[in-house]
Scaffold this active site. Structure first.
Site, PDB file in Angstrom:
ATOM      1  N   THR A 193       0.872  -1.184   0.000  1.00 23.48           N
ATOM      2  CA  THR A 193       0.000   0.000   0.000  1.00 23.48           C
ATOM      3  C   THR A 193       0.904   1.228   0.000  1.00 23.48           C
ATOM      4  O   THR A 193       2.133   1.121   0.091  1.00 23.48           O
ATOM      5  CB  THR A 193      -0.900   0.046   1.260  1.00 23.48           C
ATOM      6  OG1 THR A 193      -0.087   0.348   2.412  1.00 23.48           O
ATOM      7  CG2 THR A 193      -1.630  -1.269   1.458  1.00 23.48           C
ATOM      8  N   VAL A 246       7.449  -2.170   6.742  1.00 22.47           N
ATOM      9  CA  VAL A 246       7.327  -0.712   6.774  1.00 22.47           C
ATOM     10  C   VAL A 246       7.945  -0.107   5.519  1.00 22.47           C
ATOM     11  O   VAL A 246       9.113  -0.351   5.208  1.00 22.47           O
ATOM     12  CB  VAL A 246       8.016  -0.135   8.026  1.00 22.47           C
ATOM     13  CG1 VAL A 246       7.887   1.390   8.040  1.00 22.47           C
ATOM     14  CG2 VAL A 246       7.410  -0.732   9.284  1.00 22.47           C
ATOM     15  N   LYS A 247       7.144   0.670   4.797  1.00 17.92           N
ATOM     16  CA  LYS A 247       7.641   1.346   3.596  1.00 17.92           C
ATOM     17  C   LYS A 247       8.302   2.672   3.989  1.00 17.92           C
ATOM     18  O   LYS A 247       7.708   3.479   4.711  1.00 17.92           O
ATOM     19  CB  LYS A 247       6.485   1.641   2.638  1.00 17.92           C
ATOM     20  CG  LYS A 247       6.335   0.634   1.505  1.00 17.92           C
ATOM     21  CD  LYS A 247       5.340   1.151   0.489  1.00 17.92           C
ATOM     22  CE  LYS A 247       5.306   0.282  -0.751  1.00 17.92           C
ATOM     23  NZ  LYS A 247       4.342   0.812  -1.750  1.00 17.92           N
ATOM     24  N   LEU A 248       9.539   2.839   3.511  1.00 14.51           N
ATOM     25  CA  LEU A 248      10.290   4.085   3.744  1.00 14.51           C
ATOM     26  C   LEU A 248      10.660   4.672   2.388  1.00 14.51           C
ATOM     27  O   LEU A 248      11.058   3.927   1.486  1.00 14.51           O
ATOM     28  CB  LEU A 248      11.589   3.781   4.513  1.00 14.51           C
ATOM     29  CG  LEU A 248      11.479   3.103   5.878  1.00 14.51           C
ATOM     30  CD1 LEU A 248      12.855   2.588   6.316  1.00 14.51           C
ATOM     31  CD2 LEU A 248      10.896   4.042   6.918  1.00 14.51           C
ATOM     32  N   LEU A 269       3.115  -1.152   4.718  1.00 10.84           N
ATOM     33  CA  LEU A 269       2.401   0.058   5.166  1.00 10.84           C
ATOM     34  C   LEU A 269       3.427   1.179   5.229  1.00 10.84           C
ATOM     35  O   LEU A 269       4.521   0.995   5.780  1.00 10.84           O
ATOM     36  CB  LEU A 269       1.770  -0.195   6.544  1.00 10.84           C
ATOM     37  CG  LEU A 269       0.772  -1.361   6.618  1.00 10.84           C
ATOM     38  CD1 LEU A 269       0.486  -1.714   8.071  1.00 10.84           C
ATOM     39  CD2 LEU A 269      -0.516  -1.014   5.887  1.00 10.84           C
TER      40      LEU A 269
END
Ligand code: G3P
Length: 231
Positions: free
Chosen positions: A27, A83-85, A57
């Protein structure tokens, strides 16, 4: 190649799950906003629905320290949270701050091979080169994936490459030829890969011809057994 869905739409995810092809979810803040739900409620629903497969996310702070704090908080939600960075100086700083904490990361918004090299060298769990958005702007997206995969195998990086921002099935085929680990698709592209009017037309022909088979009503009743036949 594993198929991920690039959506937060529950109905789309359920359909892909039913087809047995879903191996993860990605996402981003725009995708989340489209669903009009409270983030934590939606994230909870997504993690439960997609478990045990990974759910990416994205954090929304702009500083490395802030991103790291948000990453720790959201990864505590479930074991399958990734975790998207953003792949920029602060995103790389956040990746560095999170080292050794067991937070799975997806370095996203990658538009160049050099960004991919830094993200893989930094130990990202996943990286997401954006193929479609490059090609939307007239750049060569497939060459980026090929370069990344060549470098990935040359240095045996542990990172998994998620080819993202996909516009059509042809891109999926070309990406598959590069050996990319994962492709993350809008549901519409996944559906376009599967639906084929020739399959439908010829299946209709098969089933029309079946109507001429004598005793067809008992064909699949399991009433007969050949004990000595077969492996
Ligand atoms: O996962 C990245 C993806 O969400 C971006 O795709 O279709 O918005 O270019 P798109």
């Amino acid at each position: 190649m594993n198929i991920f869905l690039d959506t937060a739409n529950i109905e789309e995810i359920k359909k892909a799950k039913r087809w047995g092809v879903l191996r993860g979810l990605t996402t981003n803040p725009s995708i989340v906003a489209r669903e009009g739900k409270e983030f934590l409620d939606l994230a909870t629903e997504l993690c439960e629905l997609v478990s045990p497969f990974p759910v990416s996310l994205e954090v929304v702070d702009r500083t490395g320290e802030g991103m790291a704090e948000q990453a720790r908080a959201i990864s505590a939600l479930a074991r399958n949270v990734v975790v998207k960075l953003p792949t920029n100086p602060e995103g790389l700083a956040a990746l560095n701050l999170l080292k050794g904490e067991g937070v799975k990361t997806n370095l996203t918004l990658i538009f160049s091979t050099s960004q991919a090299i830094l993200a893989m060298s930094g130990g990202a769990t996943y990286i997401s080169p954006f193929i479609g958005r490059l090609e939307d702007r007239g750049y060569e997206g497939m060459g980026l994936v090929r370069d990344i995969m060549n470098i990935h195998s040359a240095y045996n990086f542990k990172t998994e490459v998620i080819a993202a921002s996909i516009r059509d099935p042809h891109q999926v085929i070309e990406i598959a030829k590069t050996g990319a680990h994962i492709v993350t698709l809008p549901f519409a592209v996944l559906e376009k890969m599967l639906l084929n009017t020739m399959t439908d037309a010829d299946l209709d022909k098969f089933l029309n011809d079946w109507e001429k088979v004598p005793g067809r009503e008992n064909a699949f009743k399991g009433t007969r057994r050949l004990e000595k036949v077969g492996a």
